[in-house]
Motif scaffolding. Sequence first.
Motif, short mmCIF file in Angstrom:
data_model
loop_
_atom_site.label_atom_id
_atom_site.label_comp_id
_atom_site.label_asym_id
_atom_site.label_seq_id
_atom_site.Cartn_x
_atom_site.Cartn_y
_atom_site.Cartn_z
N ILE B 33 0.84 -1.19 0.00
CA ILE B 33 0.00 0.00 0.00
C ILE B 33 0.88 1.25 0.00
CG2 ILE B 33 -1.85 1.22 1.22
CD1 ILE B 33 -2.43 -1.50 2.63
N GLY B 34 0.54 2.18 -0.85
CA GLY B 34 1.29 3.43 -0.86
C GLY B 34 0.71 4.35 -1.91
N ILE B 35 0.96 5.64 -1.77
CA ILE B 35 0.42 6.59 -2.74
C ILE B 35 1.19 6.46 -4.05
CG2 ILE B 35 -0.43 8.22 -1.02
CD1 ILE B 35 2.17 9.85 -1.61
N ASN B 36 0.70 7.15 -5.08
CA ASN B 36 1.39 7.13 -6.37
C ASN B 36 2.81 7.63 -6.19
OD1 ASN B 36 -0.92 6.26 -7.71
ND2 ASN B 36 -1.65 8.34 -7.99
N GLY B 37 3.75 6.96 -6.84
CA GLY B 37 5.13 7.41 -6.78
C GLY B 37 5.88 6.90 -5.57
N SER B 38 5.28 5.99 -4.79
CA SER B 38 5.98 5.51 -3.60
C SER B 38 6.91 4.33 -3.91
CB SER B 38 4.97 5.13 -2.51
OG SER B 38 4.00 4.24 -3.03
N GLY B 39 6.82 3.79 -5.14
CA GLY B 39 7.73 2.72 -5.53
C GLY B 39 7.09 1.36 -5.67
N LYS B 40 5.76 1.31 -5.64
CA LYS B 40 5.06 0.02 -5.68
C LYS B 40 5.34 -0.74 -6.98
CE LYS B 40 0.77 1.59 -5.25
NZ LYS B 40 0.86 3.05 -5.17
N THR B 41 5.09 -0.06 -8.10
CA THR B 41 5.27 -0.73 -9.40
C THR B 41 6.74 -1.05 -9.63
OG1 THR B 41 3.38 0.47 -10.23
CG2 THR B 41 4.81 -0.53 -11.87
N THR B 42 7.61 -0.14 -9.23
CA THR B 42 9.05 -0.37 -9.43
C THR B 42 9.51 -1.62 -8.71
OG1 THR B 42 9.30 2.01 -9.53
CG2 THR B 42 11.32 0.73 -9.34
N VAL B 43 9.02 -1.84 -7.50
CA VAL B 43 9.49 -3.02 -6.76
C VAL B 43 8.96 -4.30 -7.41
CG1 VAL B 43 7.74 -3.19 -4.91
CG2 VAL B 43 10.06 -3.93 -4.49
N LEU B 44 7.73 -4.25 -7.96
CA LEU B 44 7.23 -5.42 -8.68
C LEU B 44 8.10 -5.68 -9.91
CD1 LEU B 44 3.31 -5.21 -8.66
CD2 LEU B 44 4.84 -6.26 -7.02
N ASN B 45 8.41 -4.61 -10.64
CA ASN B 45 9.31 -4.75 -11.79
C ASN B 45 10.65 -5.33 -11.38
OD1 ASN B 45 7.57 -3.83 -13.79
ND2 ASN B 45 8.09 -1.69 -13.44
N ALA B 46 11.13 -4.88 -10.23
CA ALA B 46 12.43 -5.36 -9.75
C ALA B 46 12.36 -6.85 -9.42
CB ALA B 46 12.87 -4.55 -8.54
N ILE B 47 11.25 -7.28 -8.79
CA ILE B 47 11.10 -8.70 -8.45
C ILE B 47 11.12 -9.53 -9.73
CG2 ILE B 47 9.52 -10.45 -7.50
CD1 ILE B 47 8.55 -8.28 -5.52
N ASP B 192 -4.03 -10.88 3.86
CA ASP B 192 -3.43 -11.42 5.07
C ASP B 192 -2.50 -10.38 5.68
OD1 ASP B 192 -4.08 -14.44 5.28
OD2 ASP B 192 -3.65 -14.13 3.16
N LYS B 193 -1.74 -9.76 4.80
CA LYS B 193 -0.66 -8.92 5.31
C LYS B 193 -0.64 -7.59 4.56
CE LYS B 193 4.34 -9.37 5.78
NZ LYS B 193 5.44 -10.28 5.46
N ALA B 194 -0.38 -6.52 5.27
CA ALA B 194 -0.27 -5.21 4.65
C ALA B 194 1.16 -4.70 4.80
CB ALA B 194 -1.24 -4.23 5.30
N VAL B 195 1.69 -4.13 3.74
CA VAL B 195 3.02 -3.53 3.78
C VAL B 195 2.84 -2.07 3.35
CG1 VAL B 195 5.37 -3.61 2.85
CG2 VAL B 195 4.09 -5.74 3.14
N LEU B 196 3.05 -1.15 4.29
CA LEU B 196 2.86 0.26 3.96
C LEU B 196 4.18 0.86 3.54
CD1 LEU B 196 0.49 1.50 6.82
CD2 LEU B 196 -0.02 0.16 4.79
N ILE B 197 4.20 1.48 2.35
CA ILE B 197 5.46 2.04 1.88
C ILE B 197 5.32 3.52 1.55
CG2 ILE B 197 6.21 -0.20 0.97
CD1 ILE B 197 5.70 0.75 -1.79
N ASP B 221 -6.98 2.40 9.83
CA ASP B 221 -6.54 3.09 11.06
C ASP B 221 -5.02 3.20 11.09
OD1 ASP B 221 -9.08 3.36 12.06
OD2 ASP B 221 -9.00 1.51 13.24
N VAL B 222 -4.36 2.08 10.78
CA VAL B 222 -2.90 2.08 10.81
C VAL B 222 -2.37 3.03 9.73
CG1 VAL B 222 -0.81 0.68 10.64
CG2 VAL B 222 -2.87 -0.29 11.63
N MET B 223 -3.02 3.02 8.56
CA MET B 223 -2.58 3.92 7.50
C MET B 223 -2.65 5.38 7.93
SD MET B 223 -4.30 2.17 4.17
CE MET B 223 -3.91 3.52 3.06
N ARG B 224 -3.75 5.72 8.62
CA ARG B 224 -3.90 7.10 9.10
C ARG B 224 -2.75 7.48 10.03
NH1 ARG B 224 -9.44 6.38 9.84
NH2 ARG B 224 -10.36 7.09 7.91
#
Lengths: 131, 229
Positions: B33-47, B192-197, B221-224
């Motif tokens: 989970i993360g806003i645009n530009g936080s690196g989500k797609t890049t890390v998938l590409n890296a994997i 199951d699991k959330a990863v906030l980036i 709640d945790v995101m807030r």
Amino acid sequence: MPEIFNQREPVYLQVVRHFKEKIAAGELRPGEEMPSRRELAGNLGINPNTVQRAYKRMEEENLLYTEGNMPSKITEDTNVLTQVRHELMLDAVETFIAAVKPIGVSLEELQTKVEEQFLLEDVQTGGEKND
Amino acid sequence: MIEVKQVEKRFGRKKVLNGMSFTANKGEITCLIGINGSGKTTVLNAIMNLTPIKRGEILISGKPLTKETYEKIAFIPDAITMMPSMTIQQAMDFMNDFYTTWNQGRATEILNFFKLSSKDKIATLSKGNTAKVNMLLGLALDVDYLLMDEPFSGIDIFSREQIAAVFTSHLVENRGVLITTHEISDIEHLIDKAVLIENGKVLTEFNAEEMREEKGKSVVDVMREVYQP
């Protein structure tokens, strides 16, 4: 259709309570087969691992039993069933008392109010009992 | 398990991945989970080894990505990568030609599940149906891990519900799913699991049910707390 779940309470406990209510109300009969874990996850729109956990908890509480590879079934142990009713009732009463405590009402006053309201609800729901 | 360890990646001067570390288990749905530009797609590409990384290590079932491990993992990008002039049937044939792990039986099942017609041309499909075909092409591969980039974005509510239903079905059973999103509310009960980036780093990772049980907090709640301290 997916049911509305509370976001802050563990989903597996909500599933357990959902089934306890159905058992207490007699909607699920002793010995009745439970849906498969996968099926229930699909129906409720929740994670299958969560359902697995809920079933495990219900087995630990002797609400369900599983024989070999058969689907899980609701217990036929009447002691457990009465216990479930008591537990749900006690839960509800505790919540109720916690809610009225701050208002500072007397027990007599409460009793009359509860009686009044209980009978009223009965009349209201009695008329539209088609489900 | 997919292990991302201290991964760094720059685009020019900008650090898009800045020491990112997290794990995604098999048999679980992990949500980045993360806003645009936080690196989500890049890390998938890296994997998927689609983009080189500067530092760090990525392991799939304990091993770095090799020719063999490519067969164990599939990536569903946020836009379909098939030629628009192809029909769904042609797209499936194309997958069959290139992937030994393609499972046509499962593909047909998903086709029916999504109520799609194999004769339809991809170019003529609605956005929602294009997204479903995109999902189909990835889900029909017999792989251990599935990466999905924003499968819910820009799609109507009923299509979203249909796609979400995939996660509770046997289609992802026993597989590891790593999904990215910036709108968690649709799938809060599914993960199951959330990863906030944020800014290429993991701020926190937690099991959603444990968080509810131990702290009485929802994922939102945790995101807030994490994003708006």
